[in-house]
Design a protein around this motif. Structure first.
Motif: not given
Length: 101
Positions: A67-73, A93-98
């Motif tokens: 997984y890559r987070g919204p800030n590149g994590e 409420g977001k999915s980790m699939d995103e």
């Protein structure tokens, strides 16, 4: 007996004095550390600070990130405590699939 306002003014004055004392002591502590580093030939690399700035946190896992987070994590998605960014994303409420790589 002193009023709340008087006590708050005294507290602010004391905090300003404490900050000034900290700054004065800090410069002498830094000078002492630099002198000892020079005396013993210690470098910032010896202290784990080769870049001189903040280092990116190393991952404890050897697993490839999934997984890559919204800030590149990056996160491998393994067991254990989830990183803060994962908890925040899930709380929204977001999915980790995103965030799959």
């Amino acid at each position: 007996m002193a009023t709340y306002s008087e006590l708050m003014a005294q507290a602010q004055t004391l905090m300003a004095q404490a900050e000034q004392a900290r700054k004065e002591e800090l410069s002498s502590v830094i000078a002492d550390i630099k002198a000892k580093m020079k005396q013993f030939g210690i470098t910032t690399a010896d202290l784990g600070g080769a870049s001189g700035g903040k280092k990116a946190a190393k991952s404890k896992s050897s697993a490839a990130p999934k997984y890559r987070g919204p800030n590149g994590e990056l996160w491998a998605g393994g067991p254990g405590r989830k990183p803060e960014w994962v908890r925040a994303v899930l709380a929204q409420g977001k999915s980790m699939d995103e965030f799959l790589i």
